[in-house]
Design an enzyme around this catalytic site. Sequence first.
Site, PDB file in Angstrom:
ATOM      1  N   LYS A 146      36.212  -0.495 -29.912  1.00  0.00           N
ATOM      2  CA  LYS A 146      37.322  -0.656 -30.873  1.00  0.00           C
ATOM      3  C   LYS A 146      38.310  -1.043 -30.098  1.00  0.00           C
ATOM      4  CE  LYS A 146      36.479   3.829 -32.875  1.00  0.00           C
ATOM      5  NZ  LYS A 146      36.798   4.922 -32.112  1.00  0.00           N
TER       6      LYS A 146
ATOM      7  N   LYS B 296      41.793   4.125 -19.460  1.00  0.00           N
ATOM      8  CA  LYS B 296      42.837   3.914 -20.497  1.00  0.00           C
ATOM      9  C   LYS B 296      44.004   3.989 -20.091  1.00  0.00           C
ATOM     10  CE  LYS B 296      39.858   5.425 -24.500  1.00  0.00           C
ATOM     11  NZ  LYS B 296      39.504   6.000 -25.702  1.00  0.00           N
TER      12      LYS B 296
ATOM     13  N   LYS C 182      31.020  -2.697 -22.566  1.00  0.00           N
ATOM     14  CA  LYS C 182      30.594  -2.008 -23.880  1.00  0.00           C
ATOM     15  C   LYS C 182      31.185  -2.541 -24.964  1.00  0.00           C
ATOM     16  CE  LYS C 182      33.121   1.866 -24.733  1.00  0.00           C
ATOM     17  NZ  LYS C 182      33.096   3.050 -25.620  1.00  0.00           N
TER      18      LYS C 182
HETATM   19  P1  ATP Z   1      37.733   3.337 -28.041  1.00  0.00           P
HETATM   20  O1  ATP Z   1      37.587   2.123 -27.863  1.00  0.00           O
HETATM   21  O2  ATP Z   1      38.863   3.556 -29.235  1.00  0.00           O
HETATM   22  O3  ATP Z   1      37.387   4.578 -26.891  1.00  0.00           O
HETATM   23  P2  ATP Z   1      35.034   3.547 -29.045  1.00  0.00           P
HETATM   24  O4  ATP Z   1      34.772   2.290 -29.664  1.00  0.00           O
HETATM   25  O5  ATP Z   1      34.589   3.833 -27.638  1.00  0.00           O
HETATM   26  O6  ATP Z   1      36.449   3.907 -28.902  1.00  0.00           O
HETATM   27  P3  ATP Z   1      34.466   6.249 -29.629  1.00  0.00           P
HETATM   28  O7  ATP Z   1      35.328   6.719 -31.069  1.00  0.00           O
HETATM   29  O8  ATP Z   1      35.215   6.642 -28.353  1.00  0.00           O
HETATM   30  O9  ATP Z   1      34.600   4.770 -29.891  1.00  0.00           O
HETATM   31  O10 ATP Z   1      33.126   6.756 -29.588  1.00  0.00           O
HETATM   32  C1  ATP Z   1      32.327   7.338 -30.645  1.00  0.00           C
HETATM   33  C2  ATP Z   1      30.915   7.498 -30.436  1.00  0.00           C
HETATM   34  O11 ATP Z   1      30.397   6.252 -30.273  1.00  0.00           O
HETATM   35  C3  ATP Z   1      30.615   8.147 -28.767  1.00  0.00           C
HETATM   36  O12 ATP Z   1      29.636   9.084 -28.935  1.00  0.00           O
HETATM   37  C4  ATP Z   1      30.685   6.996 -28.247  1.00  0.00           C
HETATM   38  O13 ATP Z   1      29.690   7.363 -26.878  1.00  0.00           O
HETATM   39  C5  ATP Z   1      29.572   5.962 -28.836  1.00  0.00           C
HETATM   40  N1  ATP Z   1      29.772   4.587 -28.648  1.00  0.00           N
HETATM   41  C6  ATP Z   1      31.137   3.944 -28.567  1.00  0.00           C
HETATM   42  N2  ATP Z   1      31.133   2.688 -28.059  1.00  0.00           N
HETATM   43  C7  ATP Z   1      29.461   2.527 -27.841  1.00  0.00           C
HETATM   44  C8  ATP Z   1      28.749   1.446 -27.535  1.00  0.00           C
HETATM   45  N3  ATP Z   1      29.305   0.342 -27.192  1.00  0.00           N
HETATM   46  N4  ATP Z   1      27.267   1.820 -27.401  1.00  0.00           N
HETATM   47  C9  ATP Z   1      26.897   2.850 -27.755  1.00  0.00           C
HETATM   48  N5  ATP Z   1      27.512   3.883 -28.129  1.00  0.00           N
HETATM   49  C10 ATP Z   1      28.746   3.845 -28.282  1.00  0.00           C
HETATM   50  N1  LTN Z   2      35.468  11.524 -26.220  1.00  0.00           N
HETATM   51  C1  LTN Z   2      34.857  11.025 -27.282  1.00  0.00           C
HETATM   52  C2  LTN Z   2      34.912  11.551 -28.639  1.00  0.00           C
HETATM   53  C3  LTN Z   2      34.853  13.105 -28.855  1.00  0.00           C
HETATM   54  C4  LTN Z   2      33.623  13.941 -28.841  1.00  0.00           C
HETATM   55  C5  LTN Z   2      34.142  15.089 -28.828  1.00  0.00           C
HETATM   56  C6  LTN Z   2      32.385  13.491 -28.793  1.00  0.00           C
HETATM   57  C7  LTN Z   2      35.932  14.039 -28.943  1.00  0.00           C
HETATM   58  N2  LTN Z   2      35.623  15.270 -28.940  1.00  0.00           N
HETATM   59  C8  LTN Z   2      33.007  16.123 -28.854  1.00  0.00           C
HETATM   60  C9  LTN Z   2      31.370  14.421 -28.320  1.00  0.00           C
HETATM   61  C10 LTN Z   2      31.755  15.878 -28.609  1.00  0.00           C
HETATM   62  C11 LTN Z   2      34.678   9.614 -27.383  1.00  0.00           C
HETATM   63  O1  LTN Z   2      35.909   8.937 -26.766  1.00  0.00           O
HETATM   64  N3  LTN Z   2      33.748   8.675 -27.770  1.00  0.00           N
END
Ligand code: ATP
Ligand code: LTN
Length: 338
Positions: free
Chosen positions: A202, A118, A199
């Site tokens: 968003k 990031k 992966k």
């Molecule tokens: P960002 O891109 O802003 O980091 P993100 O799309 O990775 O966001 P998060 O809000 O960080 O989404 O993740 C929420 C939950 O979804 C977490 O438990 C994360 O592990 C899961 N997750 C995110 N992307 C994936 C994916 N591509 N496949 C499986 N699980 C996912």
């Molecule tokens: N870091 C996680 C979001 C997150 C989370 C948590 C997940 C913040 N606090 C506590 C599990 C438990 C992410 O980026 N998906």
Amino acid sequence: MTTADRRPRVLSGIQPTSDSFHLGNYLGALRQWVALQETADAFYCVVDLHAITVEHEPKALRERSRVSAAQLLALGLDPDRSTLFVQSQVPEHPMLEWILGCETGFGEASRMTQFKDKSAKQERTTVGLFTYPVLQAADILLYQTDRVPVGEDQRQHLELTRDLAIRFNGAYGRTFNVPEPFIVSETATIKDLTEPEKKMSKSSSGPRGCLYLLDTPNQMRKKIRSAVTDSGSEVRYDPESKAGVSNLLTIYSALTGTPVEKIESEYHGKGYGDFKGDLADLVADSLEPIAKTTKEYLADTAELDRILAKGAEKARSVASRTVAKAYKKVGFYPPVSM
Ligand code: ATP
Ligand code: LTN
């Protein structure tokens, strides 16, 4: 109450960093959140404090926290069976984060791969982004959590959380439960539809690579039909050489409960076109109701905010006990009630 005589405690969080969750969030984590409320004492948190570790717009953030909560309710979280809240309404999170930050090694925090990824994408990297995993550890440890349902990308943060709990307990006496990650291996990483080696995300997927839960059915169909596959034609699961098709097979299997081998044999001798067409309909039909129900929750924001305030009160009643314990252990004055 001891760990032995209570239902397992579950906690997880999701960032309100976009206008909609995506299929990776849903299959990797959120589906498990809904299922676990049946058997566990579950706490689910919209982590808006984490969302300001990257650039944000205040009005959009508040709105996205609401939209996030509405989507979670639409997916089936029931405020009578689990505790749903917004992190900023529970001040114990940053209170514990400070203490845990003072237990975290600088080198240890520097090894977090999500921080490296990031920060490489930001023009300006903040201390908040660096200490993001410590706040996540506080989120988890505050609730004496047993299990944390997340996708694979969160495994390293969970390891850090466990290390911090063990270290603190060792130094000050037992204070925190040591949590386990709960990761469903089949759907642990849903891949980007246009770049299946990455992966789905968003923040880093392009608009065609990420399938949003609030997309229209037509947008969903288009995204699945135009998903990148290979130059072959065989619908076969082989993540090494057929990453795109394998990802689509994972999605199909997760949404229907059909084992991958059975889907392979059903499409034996047929091309990618048939398979993608069927999957496009399946995805659109399965996800369409979510957008409608989300809208219904958003039509009454006063009620939605009431649900969240109630959740925050319940969360605080647990979190404040842990903070009081940790304050005492490190030698602070006790927090006065707010
Ligand atoms: P960002 O891109 O802003 O980091 P993100 O799309 O990775 O966001 P998060 O809000 O960080 O989404 O993740 C929420 C939950 O979804 C977490 O438990 C994360 O592990 C899961 N997750 C995110 N992307 C994936 C994916 N591509 N496949 C499986 N699980 C996912
Ligand atoms: N870091 C996680 C979001 C997150 C989370 C948590 C997940 C913040 N606090 C506590 C599990 C438990 C992410 O980026 N998906």
